[in-house]
Scaffold this active site. Structure first.
Site, PDB file in Angstrom:
ATOM      1  N   ILE A  88      -0.624  13.304   8.673  1.00  0.00           N
ATOM      2  CA  ILE A  88      -0.546  14.501   9.530  1.00  0.00           C
ATOM      3  C   ILE A  88       0.918  14.757   9.888  1.00  0.00           C
ATOM      4  CG2 ILE A  88      -1.322  15.598  11.661  1.00  0.00           C
ATOM      5  CD1 ILE A  88      -3.547  13.555  11.861  1.00  0.00           C
TER       6      ILE A  88
ATOM      7  N   GLY B 197      -0.206   8.873   9.934  1.00  0.00           N
ATOM      8  CA  GLY B 197      -0.227   8.912   8.470  1.00  0.00           C
ATOM      9  C   GLY B 197       0.175  10.243   7.881  1.00  0.00           C
TER      10      GLY B 197
ATOM     11  N   LYS C 238       2.721   4.063  18.122  1.00  0.00           N
ATOM     12  CA  LYS C 238       2.746   5.488  17.754  1.00  0.00           C
ATOM     13  C   LYS C 238       2.851   6.362  18.998  1.00  0.00           C
ATOM     14  CE  LYS C 238       0.033   4.464  13.654  1.00  0.00           C
ATOM     15  NZ  LYS C 238      -1.336   4.226  13.186  1.00  0.00           N
TER      16      LYS C 238
ATOM     17  N   ARG D 168       8.620  -8.948  -2.027  1.00  0.00           N
ATOM     18  CA  ARG D 168       8.733 -10.419  -2.008  1.00  0.00           C
ATOM     19  C   ARG D 168       8.505 -11.014  -3.387  1.00  0.00           C
ATOM     20  NH1 ARG D 168       5.167 -11.480   3.206  1.00  0.00           N
ATOM     21  NH2 ARG D 168       3.925 -10.099   1.925  1.00  0.00           N
TER      22      ARG D 168
ATOM     23  N   THR E 280       0.835  -1.211   0.000  1.00  0.00           N
ATOM     24  CA  THR E 280       0.000   0.000   0.000  1.00  0.00           C
ATOM     25  C   THR E 280       0.868   1.259   0.000  1.00  0.00           C
ATOM     26  OG1 THR E 280      -1.688  -1.186   1.253  1.00  0.00           O
ATOM     27  CG2 THR E 280      -1.818   1.213   1.276  1.00  0.00           C
TER      28      THR E 280
HETATM   29  P1  NDP Z   1       1.885  -4.007   2.853  1.00  0.00           P
HETATM   30  O1  NDP Z   1       1.666  -5.293   3.533  1.00  0.00           O
HETATM   31  O2  NDP Z   1       0.828  -3.471   1.953  1.00  0.00           O
HETATM   32  O3  NDP Z   1       3.257  -4.048   2.037  1.00  0.00           O
HETATM   33  C1  NDP Z   1       4.438  -4.638   2.534  1.00  0.00           C
HETATM   34  C2  NDP Z   1       5.419  -4.762   1.400  1.00  0.00           C
HETATM   35  O4  NDP Z   1       6.630  -5.312   1.905  1.00  0.00           O
HETATM   36  C3  NDP Z   1       4.949  -5.681   0.258  1.00  0.00           C
HETATM   37  O5  NDP Z   1       5.246  -5.098  -0.986  1.00  0.00           O
HETATM   38  C4  NDP Z   1       5.787  -6.948   0.452  1.00  0.00           C
HETATM   39  O6  NDP Z   1       6.093  -7.622  -0.746  1.00  0.00           O
HETATM   40  C5  NDP Z   1       7.051  -6.357   1.032  1.00  0.00           C
HETATM   41  N1  NDP Z   1       7.853  -7.319   1.766  1.00  0.00           N
HETATM   42  C6  NDP Z   1       7.466  -8.188   2.730  1.00  0.00           C
HETATM   43  N2  NDP Z   1       8.517  -8.907   3.156  1.00  0.00           N
HETATM   44  C7  NDP Z   1       9.578  -8.498   2.437  1.00  0.00           C
HETATM   45  C8  NDP Z   1      10.947  -8.850   2.409  1.00  0.00           C
HETATM   46  N3  NDP Z   1      11.438  -9.801   3.195  1.00  0.00           N
HETATM   47  N4  NDP Z   1      11.759  -8.205   1.532  1.00  0.00           N
HETATM   48  C9  NDP Z   1      11.280  -7.237   0.715  1.00  0.00           C
HETATM   49  N5  NDP Z   1       9.988  -6.845   0.715  1.00  0.00           N
HETATM   50  C10 NDP Z   1       9.153  -7.467   1.564  1.00  0.00           C
HETATM   51  O7  NDP Z   1       2.199  -2.952   4.021  1.00  0.00           O
HETATM   52  P2  NDP Z   1       1.890  -1.391   4.037  1.00  0.00           P
HETATM   53  O8  NDP Z   1       2.355  -0.768   2.794  1.00  0.00           O
HETATM   54  O9  NDP Z   1       0.492  -1.165   4.502  1.00  0.00           O
HETATM   55  O10 NDP Z   1       2.818  -0.933   5.268  1.00  0.00           O
HETATM   56  C11 NDP Z   1       4.212  -0.748   5.131  1.00  0.00           C
HETATM   57  C12 NDP Z   1       4.732  -0.034   6.362  1.00  0.00           C
HETATM   58  O11 NDP Z   1       4.105   1.222   6.487  1.00  0.00           O
HETATM   59  C13 NDP Z   1       4.458  -0.769   7.679  1.00  0.00           C
HETATM   60  O12 NDP Z   1       5.515  -0.522   8.567  1.00  0.00           O
HETATM   61  C14 NDP Z   1       3.192  -0.093   8.172  1.00  0.00           C
HETATM   62  O13 NDP Z   1       3.060  -0.184   9.569  1.00  0.00           O
HETATM   63  C15 NDP Z   1       3.472   1.325   7.756  1.00  0.00           C
HETATM   64  N6  NDP Z   1       2.311   2.179   7.602  1.00  0.00           N
HETATM   65  C16 NDP Z   1       1.246   1.744   6.864  1.00  0.00           C
HETATM   66  C17 NDP Z   1       0.169   2.585   6.672  1.00  0.00           C
HETATM   67  C18 NDP Z   1      -1.005   2.189   5.862  1.00  0.00           C
HETATM   68  O14 NDP Z   1      -1.967   2.969   5.804  1.00  0.00           O
HETATM   69  N7  NDP Z   1      -1.024   1.018   5.233  1.00  0.00           N
HETATM   70  C19 NDP Z   1       0.146   3.948   7.257  1.00  0.00           C
HETATM   71  C20 NDP Z   1       1.331   4.305   8.011  1.00  0.00           C
HETATM   72  C21 NDP Z   1       2.362   3.430   8.168  1.00  0.00           C
HETATM   73  P3  NDP Z   1       4.959  -8.263  -1.695  1.00  0.00           P
HETATM   74  O15 NDP Z   1       4.154  -7.105  -2.204  1.00  0.00           O
HETATM   75  O16 NDP Z   1       5.721  -8.918  -2.784  1.00  0.00           O
HETATM   76  O17 NDP Z   1       4.176  -9.200  -0.835  1.00  0.00           O
HETATM   77  N1  HSE Z   2      -3.014   0.332  10.502  1.00  0.00           N
HETATM   78  C1  HSE Z   2      -2.732   1.710  10.758  1.00  0.00           C
HETATM   79  C2  HSE Z   2      -4.025   2.431  11.107  1.00  0.00           C
HETATM   80  C3  HSE Z   2      -2.086   2.325   9.543  1.00  0.00           C
HETATM   81  O1  HSE Z   2      -5.106   1.876  10.898  1.00  0.00           O
HETATM   82  O2  HSE Z   2      -3.964   3.554  11.588  1.00  0.00           O
HETATM   83  C4  HSE Z   2      -1.575   3.713   9.800  1.00  0.00           C
HETATM   84  O3  HSE Z   2      -0.461   3.689  10.618  1.00  0.00           O
END
Ligand code: NDP
Ligand code: HSE
Length: 419
Positions: A129, A127, A198, A42, A10
């Site tokens: 903010i 996020g 957080k 991955r 995401t």
């Molecule tokens: P996702 O699960 O959507 O994406 C994780 C990504 O990491 C995927 O592309 C996955 O690969 C990849 N991945 C997993 N394991 C490995 C590895 N060993 N080597 C390389 N790549 C790997 O997570 P999000 O994007 O939602 O979240 C990412 C970070 O951002 C987290 O720390 C989350 O807490 C933080 N975050 C998320 C928010 C949100 O709204 N979603 C908001 C704020 C922070 P593949 O796609 O191939 O499976």
């Molecule tokens: N899972 C988190 C939430 C993503 O719902 O707020 C943003 O950090």
């Protein structure tokens, strides 16, 4: 500036898309183009609908730490340990700046990460903010006395839909997952752990040092029922999952739990996936920031802002000061506040007298009591609102009340906060 991005989910995909969509403006603000030179995830074969830039694919994300020709690494894999931690440590040790959205990693390991290169994490809290910048830079002249907020978009989304649309918990959670708000394991959201990560970061910025993550008190929203949401509404409150860090004479309070917040408090009106953070400083007074706390666009907005800061060479110490302060975390039993207590009792004479006697014996004073209708001999809800009392006394009273034969299920006990 040439960057490597680990994680194309995401947030990672959102960052690549934002850098492409606003390239001209970002170049102007950064003083140079920001180019995604390498990526890692991955599954190499998955179609991620990304703009067709010439990005090098790297199978092992940790290689981005040492790969020649990169100026910074963006860690968007997630998880407090594993490849995310290895990549962040290796990059910093190699003197390579890191931008991350990974609050779990920062909350658990933030105090021990190498200080050998810049580490930026605006996206890790609330996020889109800009709360890290606000606390660390905008409010740098203040002694912060309290910081509190709605820090989990998934929980706020669920509580809002349960109240407004009378929908089921599980149904709304599935929707939040589909929208990309929830963590890989949504229990992290609904059990309050994500908000606690957080809060630990906010407390570190507010008080100048990381608080021990395992000292943060955490309660999630699984126990919140439609009945409590309706009673809260009737009493003039809304139920919100808040993270609260407060400086007291005894040390620092750091706690995450559902709260009844007065409906007229600005934070009570922050609904859906929106987050809000309230900071109280000795010079500035009260400041509240509100915005989208999760999702691709808002989170990418914060990640790219950090990249622009790096490109411009705008650097501050990770926790806002070079010399860490040290405050003890106060146990939750010492918390002083008012409580909402909801009981399911058999409707018969003397039950309320028994409950009142237990409250009296534990020094708990009542503000109000609510019971609707009559069902002699059957189960009815009774709601009590207390005046301020220490948590250890309130809990002891609730345990004694739960043991009364006329009390049919575990009482619901929710703290009341000013917002
Ligand atoms: P996702 O699960 O959507 O994406 C994780 C990504 O990491 C995927 O592309 C996955 O690969 C990849 N991945 C997993 N394991 C490995 C590895 N060993 N080597 C390389 N790549 C790997 O997570 P999000 O994007 O939602 O979240 C990412 C970070 O951002 C987290 O720390 C989350 O807490 C933080 N975050 C998320 C928010 C949100 O709204 N979603 C908001 C704020 C922070 P593949 O796609 O191939 O499976
Ligand atoms: N899972 C988190 C939430 C993503 O719902 O707020 C943003 O950090």
């Amino acid at each position: 500036m040439r960057i490597g991005i680990a994680g194309l989910g995401t947030v990672g995909a959102g960052v690549v898309q934002l850098l492409h969509a606003n390239a001209d403006l970002i170049t102007a603000r950064a003083g140079q183009p920001i180019t995604v030179a390498a990526v890692s995830a991955r599954d190499r074969k998955r179609d991620r609908f990304l703009p067709a830039n010439p990005m090098e694919w790297v199978d092992d994300a940790v290689q981005l730490a040492t790969m020649p020709g990169l100026d910074a690494v963006v860690e968007l894999i997630g998880g407090s340990d594993g490849p995310a931690l290895q990549l962040v440590r290796a990059s910093l040790q190699n003197g390579r700046p890191v931008v991350t959205a990974n609050k779990a990693l920062l909350a658990v390991h933030g105090a021990t990460l190498p200080r050998t290169a810049p580490l930026a994490f605006e996206a890790a809290v609330a996020g889109g903010i800009p709360v890290i910048k606000a606390l660390r830079e905008g409010l740098a002249a203040n002694r912060i006395t309290r910081v509190a907020g709605i820090l989990n978009g998934t929980c706020n989304y669920i509580l809002t839909a349960m109240r407004e649309q009378k929908r089921d918990f599980a149904d709304v959670l599935a929707e939040a997952q589909a929208l990309g708000y929830a963590e890989a394991d949504p229990a992290t959201d609904i059990d309050g752990v994500d908000a606690a990560h957080k809060l630990a970061i906010l407390a570190a910025l507010a008080f100048g040092h990381p608080v021990r993550f395992d000292a943060v008190y955490v309660e999630g929203i699984r126990q919140i029922s439609a009945l409590d949401i309706a009673f809260a509404e009737e009493l003039g409150y809304r139920i919100k999952l808040l993270g609260i860090a407060r400086r007291t004479d005894a040390g620092v309070e750091a706690r995450v739990h559902p709260c009844l917040v007065p409906q007229n408090a600005p934070i009570a009106r922050v609904d859906g996936v929106f987050n809000a953070v309230v900071a109280e400083g000795d010079a500035v007074g009260r400041v509240m920031l509100e915005g989208r706390g999760a999702g691709a666009g808002p989170t990418a907005s914060a990640v790219v802002a950090d990249l622009i800061d790096l490109a411009r060479g705008r650097l501050t110490p990770v926790w806002g000061q070079d010399t860490p302060a040290d405050d003890a975390v106060v146990p939750i039993g010492q918390h002083l506040g008012a409580y909402y207590l909801r009981l399911m009792v058999i409707d018969k004479p003397g039950v309320i007298a028994d409950v009142a006697a237990i409250l009296r014996d534990h020094g708990v004073s009542l503000e109000s009591l609510l019971q609707h209708g009559r069902s002699p001999g059957e189960s009815v809800p009774v709601v009590l609102v207390t005046h301020e009392v220490r948590e250890h006394a309130m809990r002891a009273a609730a345990d004694a009340i739960a043991a009364l034969p006329a009390v049919l299920e575990a009482p619901a006990l929710i703290r009341i906060e000013p917002g």
